[in-house]
Every structure is written in C-alpha cells, then in structure tokens.
Motif scaffolding. Structure first.
Motif, PDB file in Angstrom:
ATOM      1  N   GLY A  28       0.832  -1.219  -0.067  1.00 23.25           N
ATOM      2  CA  GLY A  28      -0.084  -0.107  -0.058  1.00 23.25           C
ATOM      3  C   GLY A  28       0.839   1.376   0.069  1.00 23.25           C
ATOM      4  N   GLU A  29       1.983   1.268   0.778  1.00 22.88           N
ATOM      5  CA  GLU A  29       2.950   2.624   0.691  1.00 22.88           C
ATOM      6  C   GLU A  29       3.577   2.525  -0.596  1.00 22.88           C
ATOM      7  OE1 GLU A  29       5.783   1.945   3.835  1.00 22.88           O
ATOM      8  OE2 GLU A  29       4.280   1.530   5.361  1.00 22.88           O
ATOM      9  N   VAL A  30       3.752   1.617  -1.173  1.00 22.33           N
ATOM     10  CA  VAL A  30       4.578   1.666  -2.624  1.00 22.33           C
ATOM     11  C   VAL A  30       3.617   2.067  -3.633  1.00 22.33           C
ATOM     12  CG1 VAL A  30       5.693   0.428  -4.507  1.00 22.33           C
ATOM     13  CG2 VAL A  30       6.443  -0.068  -1.947  1.00 22.33           C
ATOM     14  N   LEU A  31       2.238   1.746  -3.601  1.00 14.77           N
ATOM     15  CA  LEU A  31       1.215   2.121  -4.560  1.00 14.77           C
ATOM     16  C   LEU A  31       0.519   3.330  -4.173  1.00 14.77           C
ATOM     17  CD1 LEU A  31      -0.123  -1.548  -5.332  1.00 14.77           C
ATOM     18  CD2 LEU A  31       1.711  -0.080  -6.667  1.00 14.77           C
ATOM     19  N   ASN A  32       0.857   3.974  -2.834  1.00 14.34           N
ATOM     20  CA  ASN A  32       0.164   5.082  -2.380  1.00 14.34           C
ATOM     21  C   ASN A  32      -1.467   4.844  -2.360  1.00 14.34           C
ATOM     22  OD1 ASN A  32       0.248   7.673  -1.707  1.00 14.34           O
ATOM     23  ND2 ASN A  32      -0.194   8.431  -3.480  1.00 14.34           N
ATOM     24  N   THR A  33      -1.616   3.611  -1.702  1.00 10.35           N
ATOM     25  CA  THR A  33      -3.117   3.572  -1.457  1.00 10.35           C
ATOM     26  C   THR A  33      -3.096   2.599  -0.270  1.00 10.35           C
ATOM     27  OG1 THR A  33      -5.130   2.768  -2.544  1.00 10.35           O
ATOM     28  CG2 THR A  33      -3.399   1.325  -3.096  1.00 10.35           C
ATOM     29  N   SER A  34      -4.335   2.036   0.055  1.00  6.39           N
ATOM     30  CA  SER A  34      -4.488   1.177   1.115  1.00  6.39           C
ATOM     31  C   SER A  34      -4.976  -0.300   0.577  1.00  6.39           C
ATOM     32  CB  SER A  34      -5.598   1.728   2.079  1.00  6.39           C
ATOM     33  OG  SER A  34      -6.931   1.640   1.587  1.00  6.39           O
ATOM     34  N   VAL A  35      -4.200  -0.956   1.180  1.00  3.47           N
ATOM     35  CA  VAL A  35      -4.543  -2.572   0.712  1.00  3.47           C
ATOM     36  C   VAL A  35      -5.144  -3.320   1.848  1.00  3.47           C
ATOM     37  CG1 VAL A  35      -3.504  -4.576  -0.117  1.00  3.47           C
ATOM     38  CG2 VAL A  35      -2.586  -2.371  -0.707  1.00  3.47           C
ATOM     39  N   ALA A  36      -6.304  -3.607   1.954  1.00  6.07           N
ATOM     40  CA  ALA A  36      -6.910  -4.383   2.900  1.00  6.07           C
ATOM     41  C   ALA A  36      -6.875  -5.762   2.854  1.00  6.07           C
ATOM     42  CB  ALA A  36      -8.516  -3.849   3.048  1.00  6.07           C
ATOM     43  N   VAL A  37      -6.753  -6.680   4.071  1.00  3.67           N
ATOM     44  CA  VAL A  37      -6.883  -8.042   3.938  1.00  3.67           C
ATOM     45  C   VAL A  37      -7.814  -8.560   4.409  1.00  3.67           C
ATOM     46  CG1 VAL A  37      -5.768 -10.135   4.866  1.00  3.67           C
ATOM     47  CG2 VAL A  37      -4.530  -8.096   4.357  1.00  3.67           C
ATOM     48  N   GLU A  38      -8.647  -9.496   3.797  1.00  4.52           N
ATOM     49  CA  GLU A  38      -9.957  -9.871   4.094  1.00  4.52           C
ATOM     50  C   GLU A  38      -9.931 -11.450   4.005  1.00  4.52           C
ATOM     51  OE1 GLU A  38     -13.930 -10.442   2.006  1.00  4.52           O
ATOM     52  OE2 GLU A  38     -13.976  -8.475   2.575  1.00  4.52           O
ATOM     53  N   ASN A  39     -10.041 -12.094   5.327  1.00  4.08           N
ATOM     54  CA  ASN A  39     -10.073 -13.698   5.280  1.00  4.08           C
ATOM     55  C   ASN A  39     -11.586 -14.041   4.731  1.00  4.08           C
ATOM     56  OD1 ASN A  39      -8.477 -12.410   7.840  1.00  4.08           O
ATOM     57  ND2 ASN A  39      -7.519 -14.242   6.976  1.00  4.08           N
ATOM     58  N   ARG A  40     -11.265 -15.238   3.802  1.00  2.77           N
ATOM     59  CA  ARG A  40     -12.447 -15.554   3.377  1.00  2.77           C
ATOM     60  C   ARG A  40     -12.367 -17.540   3.494  1.00  2.77           C
ATOM     61  NH1 ARG A  40     -16.819 -13.496   0.179  1.00  2.77           N
ATOM     62  NH2 ARG A  40     -16.795 -11.388   0.604  1.00  2.77           N
ATOM     63  N   PRO A  41     -12.202 -18.034   4.616  1.00  5.28           N
ATOM     64  CA  PRO A  41     -11.934 -19.383   4.772  1.00  5.28           C
ATOM     65  C   PRO A  41     -13.151 -20.007   4.112  1.00  5.28           C
ATOM     66  CG  PRO A  41     -12.223 -18.512   6.933  1.00  5.28           C
ATOM     67  CD  PRO A  41     -12.472 -17.316   5.688  1.00  5.28           C
ATOM     68  N   GLY A  42     -12.658 -21.478   4.236  1.00  9.07           N
ATOM     69  CA  GLY A  42     -13.568 -22.502   3.951  1.00  9.07           C
ATOM     70  C   GLY A  42     -13.296 -23.497   2.822  1.00  9.07           C
ATOM     71  N   ALA A  43     -13.455 -24.711   2.848  1.00 11.19           N
ATOM     72  CA  ALA A  43     -13.110 -25.673   2.069  1.00 11.19           C
ATOM     73  C   ALA A  43     -11.820 -25.906   1.612  1.00 11.19           C
ATOM     74  CB  ALA A  43     -14.293 -25.584   0.590  1.00 11.19           C
ATOM     75  N   GLY A  44     -11.033 -25.830   2.520  1.00 12.90           N
ATOM     76  CA  GLY A  44      -9.673 -25.777   2.440  1.00 12.90           C
ATOM     77  C   GLY A  44      -8.998 -24.647   1.453  1.00 12.90           C
ATOM     78  N   GLY A  45      -9.624 -23.641   1.402  1.00 13.78           N
ATOM     79  CA  GLY A  45      -9.199 -22.233   0.730  1.00 13.78           C
ATOM     80  C   GLY A  45     -10.036 -22.140  -0.481  1.00 13.78           C
ATOM     81  N   ASN A  46     -10.891 -23.072  -0.804  1.00 14.64           N
ATOM     82  CA  ASN A  46     -11.582 -23.004  -2.254  1.00 14.64           C
ATOM     83  C   ASN A  46     -12.639 -21.901  -2.226  1.00 14.64           C
ATOM     84  OD1 ASN A  46     -10.219 -25.333  -2.981  1.00 14.64           O
ATOM     85  ND2 ASN A  46     -11.947 -26.754  -2.866  1.00 14.64           N
ATOM     86  N   ILE A  47     -13.057 -21.651  -1.029  1.00 13.68           N
ATOM     87  CA  ILE A  47     -14.196 -20.605  -0.893  1.00 13.68           C
ATOM     88  C   ILE A  47     -13.710 -19.069  -1.410  1.00 13.68           C
ATOM     89  CG2 ILE A  47     -15.765 -19.102   0.710  1.00 13.68           C
ATOM     90  CD1 ILE A  47     -16.613 -22.158   0.022  1.00 13.68           C
ATOM     91  N   GLY A  48     -12.492 -18.675  -0.493  1.00 15.74           N
ATOM     92  CA  GLY A  48     -11.786 -17.312  -0.892  1.00 15.74           C
ATOM     93  C   GLY A  48     -11.244 -17.541  -2.172  1.00 15.74           C
ATOM     94  N   THR A  49     -10.770 -18.468  -2.711  1.00 18.29           N
ATOM     95  CA  THR A  49     -10.300 -18.542  -4.224  1.00 18.29           C
ATOM     96  C   THR A  49     -10.871 -18.595  -5.113  1.00 18.29           C
ATOM     97  OG1 THR A  49      -8.490 -19.987  -3.183  1.00 18.29           O
ATOM     98  CG2 THR A  49      -8.488 -19.809  -5.593  1.00 18.29           C
ATOM     99  N   GLN A  50     -12.357 -19.018  -5.059  1.00 20.36           N
ATOM    100  CA  GLN A  50     -13.466 -18.905  -5.912  1.00 20.36           C
ATOM    101  C   GLN A  50     -13.896 -17.267  -5.975  1.00 20.36           C
ATOM    102  OE1 GLN A  50     -16.734 -21.652  -4.731  1.00 20.36           O
ATOM    103  NE2 GLN A  50     -15.286 -23.265  -4.734  1.00 20.36           N
ATOM    104  N   TYR A  51     -13.915 -16.719  -4.911  1.00 21.55           N
ATOM    105  CA  TYR A  51     -14.560 -15.453  -4.638  1.00 21.55           C
ATOM    106  C   TYR A  51     -13.372 -14.419  -5.800  1.00 21.55           C
ATOM    107  CZ  TYR A  51     -15.399 -10.707  -2.689  1.00 21.55           C
ATOM    108  OH  TYR A  51     -15.721  -9.329  -2.503  1.00 21.55           O
ATOM    109  N   ALA A  52     -12.099 -14.675  -5.357  1.00 25.39           N
ATOM    110  CA  ALA A  52     -11.247 -13.926  -6.321  1.00 25.39           C
ATOM    111  C   ALA A  52     -11.265 -14.248  -7.630  1.00 25.39           C
ATOM    112  CB  ALA A  52      -9.745 -14.178  -5.465  1.00 25.39           C
ATOM    113  N   ALA A  53     -11.328 -15.341  -7.906  1.00 20.16           N
ATOM    114  CA  ALA A  53     -11.236 -15.802  -9.327  1.00 20.16           C
ATOM    115  C   ALA A  53     -12.593 -14.996 -10.060  1.00 20.16           C
ATOM    116  CB  ALA A  53     -11.615 -17.169  -9.691  1.00 20.16           C
ATOM    117  N   LYS A  54     -13.606 -14.826  -9.282  1.00 22.56           N
ATOM    118  CA  LYS A  54     -14.986 -14.291  -9.921  1.00 22.56           C
ATOM    119  C   LYS A  54     -15.069 -12.829 -10.008  1.00 22.56           C
ATOM    120  CE  LYS A  54     -17.220 -18.915  -9.405  1.00 22.56           C
ATOM    121  NZ  LYS A  54     -18.385 -19.569  -8.781  1.00 22.56           N
TER     122      LYS A  54
END
Length: 318
Positions: A50-76
């Motif tokens: 965030g400092e390098v790009l001059n913006t904020s980078v927010a972390v959001e946890n989306r656990p479940g199904a061994g990581g599949n839930i959050g990965t699907q969300y990001a893919a779509k």
C-alpha cells in the motif's frame, strides 16, 4: 461524427483511469482463517505494498473448503486489479487434485503476481520417541510395518501428503491419523498420545525451542536458516521436497499495465528490509527474485507432483 468523438473520449477516459491505477483501495483476499501463515504474511506485505502504490491494501479472510471459498471469490471478482489473492501452495496446487470440483482453475483463472517465499514443515516427534533422525525412523518403521503413526491437520492436507510422500519414497508404512486442524494434532503429540506430526515451522518453532518436541527433519530440499542444525529430509531420502510456498495472484483478465504495476510494487515491497526482517522472523524463507513466468512454471510443476501423491494416497474430498 459525434459518435466517433464520443467513442474517442470514452477511450481516452478509460486509458486515463487505467494509468491512474490504483485510485482506490485494493482488497487482498486470504482464503484461510486469520492467524495462519499466509494471513500473517499477507498483513505484513499488504502494508508495504500500500505504501509503495500510495493506496490502502485491506486483507480480508474468506476461509472454508480448504481455501476454495476465498479462491473462488477472487477468481470471479472484477478483472480490474482491485481484488487480489494471497494464497498458499496447498490451496492452489493440491486442491485441484484433491477436490472433484474446487470451483476454480489455478492456471486459467489467475495470473501470478509475485512468489513471496516458502515455509518448510517439520517432522516433529515427542521427546520420548526412540528415533532421533530420519534414518532411525526408517529402520524402526521397516522393522515394524504399520506400527508407527503420525498426525496431520486432516485428510488431504499438506502435512498428510508429506507423510504419504515419505512412505512412498522411503518404502515404509507410517499410519496416518487425521485431526481437524494442526492445533489438536500438535496437542496430542505434545501429550504423548501420538509419536509424530508434520507441522509448519511457524506453528512449531516455539515448541521446538522449549524442548517440548524434537525435530527429526525439515521438509524443504535444504536446511532451514531458522533451524540450521536440523537436517533436511532429502539428506536421508534423496529427492524429497515438500515446502509450502506463499504467493500473490490476480484474476486472469486484469490489464497488463495494471499487472505490471502490481508486480513492480511487490518487487519494491519485498526488497524492503523491514518487510524481509518481519517475514524471516516468522520462519518464511524469502524467494529469490522470480518472474511471473517462473512462478507459473513452479505452480504447474507442483500441481503435477501433488496430483501424483494425492492419487497414490487415495485422498479425495467431494
């Protein structure tokens, strides 16, 4: 003519918006629960990115199904560079072989941004366990087939498959005992209910330093700088390699100039001494500078390797 002028204006506006990237907050999706290795890494890296790009980078946890839930969300998510995926090899390289339908394709649905580093697992034993090395363990296991057990965080997890890989490559038959997470598995080995467990270095380092568990070997191809006196498993079983890598991905379809800005930003963030110091303190072995193309090759090579091990282990999750 008016239509042409309007189209030209639209293109110019679009190009200006793209060149101004990022002009709002970026979301970094972590597909595991808070407190895990890649969550810790994500929070360290996101602040500097965030400092390098001059913006904020927010972390959001989306656990479940061994990581599949959050990965699907990001893919779509929208292909604009404002949603990224901070993930680990067990989700990106193992899940496609482990799940019949993980809901994403790690190669087609994502573009590598940056390989950050790796975290070895450690084969840990209770202090009273007779084996003090991998050679001792192999001799004992061959003398008493199907007798010795090891714990894991669950069927199909990386620490389960590390045991299966050891069985296959060393010609032994350690019995797998799955738990619902690494914490209860560690607790039972600490309590002497089971003799051994594979666990990530960050999760086990405090127990090793306190003398509550003894490390037999690390799963990486070479010794870990955090445990220089502990041999790599490959020293006794040539060719053995099983590390957990951590990396940043963007959804496929993100414009190339945006992808380039993200890749450049991550290069700068990872070159920062304070970031490197914080990551190394967590037991993360920082990767050598790696191009996105090299990272893509690593992912695909690991997918082939883990698919073979998943198949031989018989592990499957619907």
């Amino acid at each position: 003519m008016l239509a042409g002028l309007a189209a030209s204006a639209l293109c110019a506006t679009s190009a200006l918006a793209q060149s101004a990237y990022p002009n709002r907050s970026i979301l970094m999706v972590v597909p595991q629960a808070a407190g895990g290795t890649n969550d810790i890494v994500g929070r360290i890296v996101s602040q500097k990115l965030g400092e390098v790009l001059n913006t904020s980078v927010a972390v959001e946890n989306r656990p479940g199904a061994g990581g599949n839930i959050g990965t699907q969300y990001a893919a779509k998510s929208a292909k604009d560079g404002y949603t990224l995926l901070m993930t680990i090899s067990s989700s990106q390289a193992i899940n496609p072989a482990l799940y019949k339908n993980p809901g994403f394709d790690p190669v087609k649905d994502f573009k590598p941004v940056s390989l950050i580093g790796s975290v070895p697992n450690v084969l840990l034993a209770h202090p009273d366990f007779p084996a003090n090395s991998i050679k001792d363990l192999i001799q004992m296991a061959k003398a008493k087939p199907n007798h010795y057990q090891y714990a894991s965080a669950g069927n199909g997890t990386l620490n389960h498959l590390l045991g299966e890989m050891l069985n296959s490559m060393a010609g032994i038959d350690l019995q797998h005992v799955p738990y619902k997470g690494v914490a209860p598995a560690l607790n039972d080995v600490l309590g002497g209910q089971l003799p051994m467990v594979f666990a990530s270095l960050p999760a086990s380092l405090s127990h090793i330093k306190a003398g509550k568990l003894k490390p037999l070997a690390v799963s990486s191809a070479k010794r870990s700088p955090a445990l220089p006196d502990v041999p790599a498993l490959a020293e006794s079983v040539p060719g053995y390699r099983g590390t957990l890598w951590i990396g940043l991905f963007a959804p496929a379809g993100v414009p190339n100039d945006v992808l380039s800005k993200l890749q450049s930003g991550m290069t700068q963030a990872l070159a920062s001494k304070d970031v490197r110091d914080k990551l190394e303190l967590q037991g993360v072995e920082l990767a050598a500078p790696t191009t996105p193309e090299q990272f893509s090759v690593l992912l695909q090579d690991d997918m082939v390797m883990w698919a073979r091990i998943v198949k031989s282990s018989g592990a499957s999750i619907d």
